[in-house]
Design an enzyme around this catalytic site. Structure first.
Site, PDB file in Angstrom:
ATOM      1  N   ASP A 196      55.932  62.349  42.919  1.00 15.14           N
ATOM      2  CA  ASP A 196      55.517  60.673  42.859  1.00 15.14           C
ATOM      3  C   ASP A 196      56.922  59.972  44.367  1.00 15.14           C
ATOM      4  OD1 ASP A 196      53.122  60.996  41.377  1.00 15.14           O
ATOM      5  OD2 ASP A 196      53.979  59.617  39.999  1.00 15.14           O
TER       6      ASP A 196
ATOM      7  N   GLY B 294      62.192  61.746  32.598  1.00 13.01           N
ATOM      8  CA  GLY B 294      61.663  61.680  31.638  1.00 13.01           C
ATOM      9  C   GLY B 294      62.563  63.253  30.839  1.00 13.01           C
TER      10      GLY B 294
ATOM     11  N   GLY C 113      61.643  65.575  35.688  1.00 13.00           N
ATOM     12  CA  GLY C 113      61.537  64.233  36.340  1.00 13.00           C
ATOM     13  C   GLY C 113      62.736  63.850  35.307  1.00 13.00           C
TER      14      GLY C 113
ATOM     15  N   GLU D 139      47.133  56.036  41.883  1.00 11.43           N
ATOM     16  CA  GLU D 139      46.707  56.368  40.602  1.00 11.43           C
ATOM     17  C   GLU D 139      46.955  55.010  40.118  1.00 11.43           C
ATOM     18  OE1 GLU D 139      47.645  59.423  38.464  1.00 11.43           O
ATOM     19  OE2 GLU D 139      49.958  59.609  39.244  1.00 11.43           O
TER      20      GLU D 139
ATOM     21  N   GLY E 272      50.503  59.057  41.665  1.00 13.86           N
ATOM     22  CA  GLY E 272      51.433  57.775  42.054  1.00 13.86           C
ATOM     23  C   GLY E 272      51.393  56.631  40.797  1.00 13.86           C
ATOM     24  N   ARG E 273      51.961  57.416  40.100  1.00 14.37           N
ATOM     25  CA  ARG E 273      51.921  56.613  39.014  1.00 14.37           C
ATOM     26  C   ARG E 273      52.645  54.655  39.170  1.00 14.37           C
ATOM     27  NH1 ARG E 273      51.066  56.951  33.474  1.00 14.37           N
ATOM     28  NH2 ARG E 273      49.994  59.469  33.800  1.00 14.37           N
TER      29      ARG E 273
ATOM     30  N   ARG F  64      54.308  69.408  28.642  1.00 10.14           N
ATOM     31  CA  ARG F  64      54.846  67.817  28.625  1.00 10.14           C
ATOM     32  C   ARG F  64      55.711  67.773  26.760  1.00 10.14           C
ATOM     33  NH1 ARG F  64      54.281  64.587  32.361  1.00 10.14           N
ATOM     34  NH2 ARG F  64      52.684  65.342  34.387  1.00 10.14           N
ATOM     35  N   GLY F  65      56.776  66.633  27.217  1.00  9.52           N
ATOM     36  CA  GLY F  65      57.116  66.315  25.543  1.00  9.52           C
ATOM     37  C   GLY F  65      57.525  68.049  24.993  1.00  9.52           C
TER      38      GLY F  65
END
Length: 560
Positions: free
Chosen positions: A310, A281, A279, A410, A355-356, A254-255
Site C-alpha cells: 500500500d 503494525g 508494516g 479497496e 489500498g486500505r 497476522r496477529g
C-alpha cells in the site's frame, strides 16, 4: 555538512575536473556572448523589439569571477542553520560492546559453489577460497545525516530535522563471529519478502561471518507455537534461488503477538539480533520487543524492515514491493480494457486494487497505464451524481469512445458505504465492498439514462502482492537488508531502515509509526496528474485559506 561533502566526493577526480572545466568554459562562453550579442530575433531574423513590461534580468556576476559562476547565485532568503537529527538508540549506552577493536571490514567468508548442478542435484562442492578481507569503500561517520526536507522556500524556517545515514560503521557492538540472528516476516504478503530474507542472511554470513541465522516460521506465532517450531536454519545456499519466487519462504500470519513468549524464545536461542519484516503494525510490535529486551536487560538489537504494497508507511520514499505491485496491476488494467472494448454495448471494466487507507497503487497504476478513465481512492470523496459525479463522467466517456475503464482502491467510498466496526486479526477494520457497489450503481445509472452498460468487474488484489519482486524492488530489497545488518552490527536497536530523499537512512521506530499509515496528498501533484490523465471531475474540497501549505512536508511530495 557531511551529507553534501559525501555526494561530491563520490565523483571520480577526473570526472570532477571535467565537470568543473565544462562549467567554467560554459560560463566564460556565456559572458563573452552576452557582451557581443544583440536582442533576440524573430524567426525571420528581425530584432525582437524591447517591451516596457519585460522583466528585469537578474544581475549577473562579473565575468572574471568564474568561481562565483560555478557555485551559482546566492539565495539570501533561503538558508539552513540548525539541524536536529533523529537519534537511534544504541546498545552501547547500556551494555559493553563485544565487537572487535579492529576496523570493520567485509569478511568475504568462503562461498560454497552453486548448490545445484545441471542435473538439479546438490553438487556438494567445497567452498571457494577468498584471498583476504576487503575494506569498505565508505565508512559512515557518526554525524553523517540526510536532511528530511530538501525543498526549501523563501522565508521558510532555517532549522530542519535529519535522519541518521545508513551504512557500515567503523566500530562494531557485536563480535560478528559469535552472532546468532533471527528473521521473521509478519502480516500480509508483499513482493520482495524472499529477497530481504535472502540478503539479510547473505550479509550476515558473507560480510560478517555470523555464527547462526534462524528463520522464524509463521510470523509472531512462530516464536512459541509448537507447529511452527523449531525455527529453520538459514544459509545462503538454502536461499540461493528463493528471490525468484513470490511470497515468503518463512511463511507469515497476522496477529499472534505475545511478548513474554517472544522474549523467552530470544533467550532460549541466545539471539543477538532480531530482524522483523512488516508494516506499521508489525513495527509497533517490534518496538514492544525492543522495550521488553531493555527492561529485561537483554543485549539484543531489534531491527525493522518496512513492508507494505500500500506504500502507506510514513517518511520513507517508498516501501519495497510497491513498484512490483504497480507493475502487476497493469495486467489487470489491460484485461479490463480488453473486456470493455470487446463487450457491447457500452463496455465498462472496473478493477479493484489494494489500498486500505491510501490510494498509491491505484493512482500510480493508472498513471503508468494511460488507459484509465476514472480513479477512486480513499483520500478523495466519491460523488456519484451531479456536475462532479463520477457516473455522469463515465457516461460521457462511453459516449465519446465507446467504453471506459475504472480503477478503484479497496478503501474508497467509506463516506458513502459507512465504516465497518469489525476488524481482522491485525486489528485492521474490514472494508465495505466498494467494487460490487460501484458495478451495481453504474448499471443502474446507465439504465436510468436510457442506455445499457456491460460492466465487467476484476479483483486482482492478491495477485498483485504474490508476484516476485521486479528488478527495481530486488535492488531496493538488497539495499534495505544490507543496511539493516550494518545498523544492527553497529549496535543500533529499536530502529528501521528505509530510503528517504533517495538515500538509505535509519529511523527510530516510534517516529516511523507515529504518523503511519500515511495518506496520499489530495492537494498534491500526484492526484493532479491523475486528473489530467483521466479528465475526471475533481471532488477534493477546496483548501481552507488559513490552512498551512503542507506540500513540502507531505509524503506525496517524495513520489512526485
Amino acid at each position: 555538512m557531511a551529507g553534501s561533502s559525501s555526494s561530491s566526493s563520490s565523483i571520480l577526480p577526473s570526472t570532477a575536473a571535467l565537470l568543473a572545466a565544462a562549467v567554467a568554459g560554459a560560463a566564460a562562453g556565456y559572458c563573452a556572448a552576452s557582451r557581443t550579442s544583440t536582442l533576440p530575433t524573430h524567426r525571420h531574423g528581425a530584432p525582437r523589439p524591447a517591451t516596457s513590461d519585460a522583466p528585469e534580468p537578474e544581475a549577473s556576476a562579473p565575468a572574471s569571477d568564474e568561481a562565483s559562476l560555478s557555485r551559482g547565485r546566492l539565495l539570501k532568503d533561503v538558508s539552513v542553520s540548525d539541524v536536529y537529527i533523529w537519534d537511534i538508540e544504541h546498545l552501547g549506552s547500556r551494555f559493553e560492546p563485544a565487537g572487535p577493536s579492529s576496523v570493520n571490514v567485509m569478511k568475504n567468508a568462503p562461498r560454497r559453489r552453486s548448490s545445484f548442478n545441471l542435473s538439479g542435484l546438490d553438487d556438494g562442492g567445497p567452498p571457494t577460497k577468498v584471498p583476504h578481507d576487503q575494506e569498505y569503500n565508505r565508512i559512515i561517520a557518526p554525524s553523517e545525516c540526510i536532511l528530511r526536507t530538501i525543498v526549501r522556500k523563501p522565508g521558510q524556517e532555517s532549522s530542519t530535522s535529519a535522519y541518521v545515514r545508513a551504512g557500515p560503521r567503523n566500530a562494531l557492538h557485536f563480535n560478528p563471529e559469535g552472532v546468532n540472528a533471527a528473521i521473521v516476516t509478519c502480516g500480509g504478503l508483499c513482493p520482495g519478502l524472499n529477497n530481504v530474507v535472502r540478503e539479510i542472511t547473505c550479509t550476515l554470513c558473507y560480510n560478517y561471518g555470523a555464527k547462526m541465522v534462524y528463520g522464524v516460521v509463521g510470523g509472531f506465532r512462530g516464536f512459541y507455537e509448537a507447529r511452527y517450531l523449531p525455527p529453520q536454519r538459514l544459509t545462503p545456499s538454502k536461499l540461493e534461488t528463493v528471490h525468484h519466487h513470490g511470497g515468503t519462504i518463512l511463511q507469515s500470519s497476522r496477529g499472534g503477538f505475545d511478548l513474554p513468549k517472544i522474549l523467552k524464545f530470544l533467550e532460549e536461542y541466545q539471539i543477538d539480533q532480531l530482524y522483523v519484516i512488516g508494516g506499521d503494525g508489525t513495527h509497533r510490535g517490534a518496538y514492544a520487543i525492543h522495550q521488553g529486551c531493555m527492561k529485561a536487560n537483554m543485549n539484543i538489537s531489534i531491527t525493522g524492515i518496512p513492508k507494505t504494497i500500500d506504500n502507506d508507511i510514513d517518511h520513507i520514499d517508498r516501501c519495497f514491493g510497491f513498484s512490483s505491485a504497480v507493475e502487476a496491476a497493469q495486467r489487470a488494467i489491460r484485461s479490463a480494457k480488453v473486456e470493455a472494448t470487446c463487450n457491447l454495448p457500452n463496455g465498462i471494466g472496473i478493477v479493484k486494487l489494494m489500498g486500505r487507507s491510501a490510494g498509491y497503487i491505484s493512482a500510480f497504476s493508472s498513471l503508468g497505464s494511460g488507459d484509465v478513465d476514472l480513479v477512486l481512492v480513499p483520500e478523495v470523496p466519491i460523488v456519484l451524481d451531479g456536475p462532479k459525479g463520477c457516473l455522469p463522467h463515465l457516461l460521457r466517456r462511453v459516449r465519446e469512445q465507446g467504453y471506459a475503464v475504472v480503477v478503484v482502491a479497496e478503501g474508497a467510498g467509506e463516506e458513502i458505504l459507512g465504516e465497518s466496526s469489525e476488524t481482522d486479526a491485525s486489528g485492521n477494520k474490514k472494508l465495505p465492498q466498494i467494487g460490487e457497489f460501484l458495478k451495481e450503481k453504474v448499471a443502474q445509472f446507465f439504465k436510468a439514462n436510457g442506455s445499457e452498460a456491460t460492466v465487467k468487474y476484476i479483483d486482482p488484489s492478491y495477485m498483485v502482492r504474490s508476484v516476485p519482486a521486479n528488478a527495481a524492488d530486488s535492488q531496493y530489497c538488497m539495499q534495505l537488508a544490507q543496511n539493516a545488518v550494518h545498523g544492527a552490527m553497529a549496535g543500533y536497536t529499536g530502529f528501521s531502515v528505509g530510503l528517504c530523499n533517495n538515500r538509505m537512512v535509519y529511523l527510530p521506530i516510534p517516529k516511523l509509526v507515529e504518523s503511519s499509515p500515511r495518506k496520499m496528498n489530495a492537494y498534491g501533484r500526484t492526484w493532479e496528474r491523475v486528473l489530467q490523465v483521466t479528465r475526471q471531475p475533481n471532488t477534493v474540497p477546496p483548501k481552507d485559506g488559513d490552512e498551512p501549505d503542507i506540500y513540502d512536508e507531505c509524503p506525496d511530495s517524495k513520489l512526485t
